[in-house]
Design a protein around this motif. Sequence first.
Motif, PDB file in Angstrom:
ATOM      1  N   GLY A 234      -1.455   8.135   4.263  1.00  0.00           N
ATOM      2  CA  GLY A 234      -0.998   9.004   5.088  1.00  0.00           C
ATOM      3  C   GLY A 234      -2.013   9.653   5.858  1.00  0.00           C
ATOM      4  O   GLY A 234      -2.106   9.833   7.007  1.00  0.00           O
ATOM      5  N   ASP A 235      -3.284  10.027   5.009  1.00  0.00           N
ATOM      6  CA  ASP A 235      -4.304  10.551   5.777  1.00  0.00           C
ATOM      7  C   ASP A 235      -5.071   9.578   6.618  1.00  0.00           C
ATOM      8  O   ASP A 235      -5.504  10.155   7.609  1.00  0.00           O
ATOM      9  CB  ASP A 235      -5.424  11.170   4.696  1.00  0.00           C
ATOM     10  CG  ASP A 235      -4.733  12.240   3.915  1.00  0.00           C
ATOM     11  OD1 ASP A 235      -4.087  13.172   4.228  1.00  0.00           O
ATOM     12  OD2 ASP A 235      -5.411  12.508   2.768  1.00  0.00           O
ATOM     13  N   LEU A 236      -5.292   8.502   6.075  1.00  0.00           N
ATOM     14  CA  LEU A 236      -5.672   7.211   7.017  1.00  0.00           C
ATOM     15  C   LEU A 236      -4.872   7.166   8.152  1.00  0.00           C
ATOM     16  O   LEU A 236      -5.515   7.033   9.298  1.00  0.00           O
ATOM     17  CB  LEU A 236      -6.046   6.169   6.056  1.00  0.00           C
ATOM     18  CG  LEU A 236      -6.907   6.255   4.838  1.00  0.00           C
ATOM     19  CD1 LEU A 236      -6.811   4.854   4.200  1.00  0.00           C
ATOM     20  CD2 LEU A 236      -8.297   6.422   5.367  1.00  0.00           C
ATOM     21  N   GLN A 237      -3.757   7.088   8.151  1.00  0.00           N
ATOM     22  CA  GLN A 237      -2.667   6.790   9.328  1.00  0.00           C
ATOM     23  C   GLN A 237      -2.882   7.871  10.209  1.00  0.00           C
ATOM     24  O   GLN A 237      -2.810   7.798  11.383  1.00  0.00           O
ATOM     25  CB  GLN A 237      -1.352   6.690   8.562  1.00  0.00           C
ATOM     26  CG  GLN A 237      -0.404   6.224   9.702  1.00  0.00           C
ATOM     27  CD  GLN A 237       1.027   5.971   8.964  1.00  0.00           C
ATOM     28  OE1 GLN A 237       1.136   4.727   8.300  1.00  0.00           O
ATOM     29  NE2 GLN A 237       2.087   6.927   9.198  1.00  0.00           N
ATOM     30  N   ALA A 238      -2.994   9.150   9.675  1.00  0.00           N
ATOM     31  CA  ALA A 238      -3.155  10.307  10.615  1.00  0.00           C
ATOM     32  C   ALA A 238      -4.321  10.205  11.335  1.00  0.00           C
ATOM     33  O   ALA A 238      -4.397  10.462  12.571  1.00  0.00           O
ATOM     34  CB  ALA A 238      -2.769  11.670   9.831  1.00  0.00           C
ATOM     35  N   VAL A 239      -5.449   9.937  10.681  1.00  0.00           N
ATOM     36  CA  VAL A 239      -6.733   9.614  11.559  1.00  0.00           C
ATOM     37  C   VAL A 239      -6.655   8.889  12.579  1.00  0.00           C
ATOM     38  O   VAL A 239      -7.266   9.006  13.777  1.00  0.00           O
ATOM     39  CB  VAL A 239      -7.860   9.402  10.442  1.00  0.00           C
ATOM     40  CG1 VAL A 239      -9.278   8.939  11.061  1.00  0.00           C
ATOM     41  CG2 VAL A 239      -8.204  10.348   9.474  1.00  0.00           C
ATOM     42  N   ALA A 240      -5.968   7.872  12.475  1.00  0.00           N
ATOM     43  CA  ALA A 240      -5.796   6.531  13.414  1.00  0.00           C
ATOM     44  C   ALA A 240      -5.026   6.991  14.342  1.00  0.00           C
ATOM     45  O   ALA A 240      -5.446   6.594  15.798  1.00  0.00           O
ATOM     46  CB  ALA A 240      -5.242   5.191  12.667  1.00  0.00           C
ATOM     47  N   GLU A 241      -3.980   7.579  14.124  1.00  0.00           N
ATOM     48  CA  GLU A 241      -3.107   8.156  15.184  1.00  0.00           C
ATOM     49  C   GLU A 241      -3.796   8.900  16.276  1.00  0.00           C
ATOM     50  O   GLU A 241      -3.739   9.048  17.482  1.00  0.00           O
ATOM     51  CB  GLU A 241      -1.905   8.752  14.582  1.00  0.00           C
ATOM     52  CG  GLU A 241      -0.965   7.710  13.969  1.00  0.00           C
ATOM     53  CD  GLU A 241       0.237   8.471  13.086  1.00  0.00           C
ATOM     54  OE1 GLU A 241       0.170   9.732  13.186  1.00  0.00           O
ATOM     55  OE2 GLU A 241       1.123   7.655  12.640  1.00  0.00           O
ATOM     56  N   LEU A 242      -4.579   9.869  15.636  1.00  0.00           N
ATOM     57  CA  LEU A 242      -5.362  10.582  16.494  1.00  0.00           C
ATOM     58  C   LEU A 242      -6.972   9.972  17.045  1.00  0.00           C
ATOM     59  O   LEU A 242      -7.560  10.666  17.835  1.00  0.00           O
ATOM     60  CB  LEU A 242      -5.937  12.096  15.636  1.00  0.00           C
ATOM     61  CG  LEU A 242      -4.756  12.870  15.033  1.00  0.00           C
ATOM     62  CD1 LEU A 242      -5.419  13.864  14.331  1.00  0.00           C
ATOM     63  CD2 LEU A 242      -4.095  13.710  16.363  1.00  0.00           C
ATOM     64  N   GLY A 243      -6.996   8.775  16.740  1.00  0.00           N
ATOM     65  CA  GLY A 243      -8.270   8.058  17.122  1.00  0.00           C
ATOM     66  C   GLY A 243      -9.582   8.616  16.671  1.00  0.00           C
ATOM     67  O   GLY A 243     -10.681   8.322  17.091  1.00  0.00           O
ATOM     68  N   GLY A 244      -9.404   9.141  15.313  1.00  0.00           N
ATOM     69  CA  GLY A 244     -10.702   9.640  14.703  1.00  0.00           C
ATOM     70  C   GLY A 244     -11.459   8.586  14.039  1.00  0.00           C
ATOM     71  O   GLY A 244     -11.076   7.505  13.933  1.00  0.00           O
TER      72      GLY A 244
END
Length: 389
Positions: free
Chosen positions: A299-309
């Motif tokens: 979930g943390d990795l997915q959140a970073v990807a969604e924010l373009g980080g």
Amino acid sequence: MPQPSTTFQSPTVDPLDLPEMLRPAIEAAADESERCGDIPAQLYAELRDAGAFRLLTPREQGGLETPLTTTMKVYEAFGRIDASVAWIVWNANFGCLGALLPESGVARLWAAGEPAFANSGMPGRAKRTDGGFRISGRWRIVSGVHRAEWVSLVAIVMDGDMPATNSSGGPDVRFFLTHKNALTVLDTWNVSGMRGSGSHDVVVEDAFVPDELVAPVDLPSRIDRPLYRGYPQSLVVPGCTAIVLGVAQAAIDEMVRMAPGKKDPSGKALSEQHRARVALARSDTSLRAARLLLHSVLGDLQAVAELGGTVSTEQKSDLWAAMAHAAQVCRKVLVDMYELGSSASIYRSEALERIFRDGMVALQHANHSAKHFESVGAVLFGDAPLSGF
């Protein structure tokens, strides 16, 4: 040069419904799969037609483009039904290459509709030539290879006798899409468990792969959407861990089913005995905790990807730690449930016997090696990870 098609339609099914929807076909084929040492062609076709191999495929190619955490739930649910089938589903879900390859390569692969993929991450060697590369090597344990049309083979690009370097200074490692006609399948899958995955070795001798069918593993995806951003390895490596979580859960499920009817000489059911209750509770609690950790990290990795980080080394390390931890938990759950089953566990007529064999084989995958804890520990000490992640 063919142009990418815009006529592909994505399945309308909810990915989370796929395992139960396909359960009858999977269970009906289980004995044939075990006997033949491969997934039956009819079952493979049913999985493919239902969209089970399109979880990570871009929408432009008729894919479901399923979020990472959802994809892992699907893999786990398949693993709870049949480990070999789950393994095929995981390995065939290489449609994410549609986001990595040049458009001309995508058009070539999808020219006749959805391609059937297999893959291997054990690296061979590649040498640059006009218009592409020539690759050679032997790749072990290529699941579902007899049903595949294209095989994604990882190879290191060589500069003479030494590995070439990429933009980060590491080895130049790439995916090479190789047609089945360019490789030889060796009949090597004579194993104790997961027989139905048909994971044979393949050999390639100096095969040409054009540039349009080659994708570096370390470059940003051509399609800039959340699923294809962040940490590319997260699309592939944790799938095997999700599957073993499902297999371990299946062992618990089977023990809950069989224990009330299994009685000691005094007539007391196994489900009423202290040792069984404690072992079951500990197994269930440990497994749930391992699952929560894995999904928290994903979930943390997915959140970073969604924010373009940018995914940090620590976040990559967290994934490998969660996978290695889950593997240790699943191994103990399988052993404890097998032990509780006593002599029943050894009979092929009992579901627990195959669950145990399949799970133990799945846990031998390199992604589950306890050696990853050393790299995780290095990161915790502030050093570079040994494996490079």
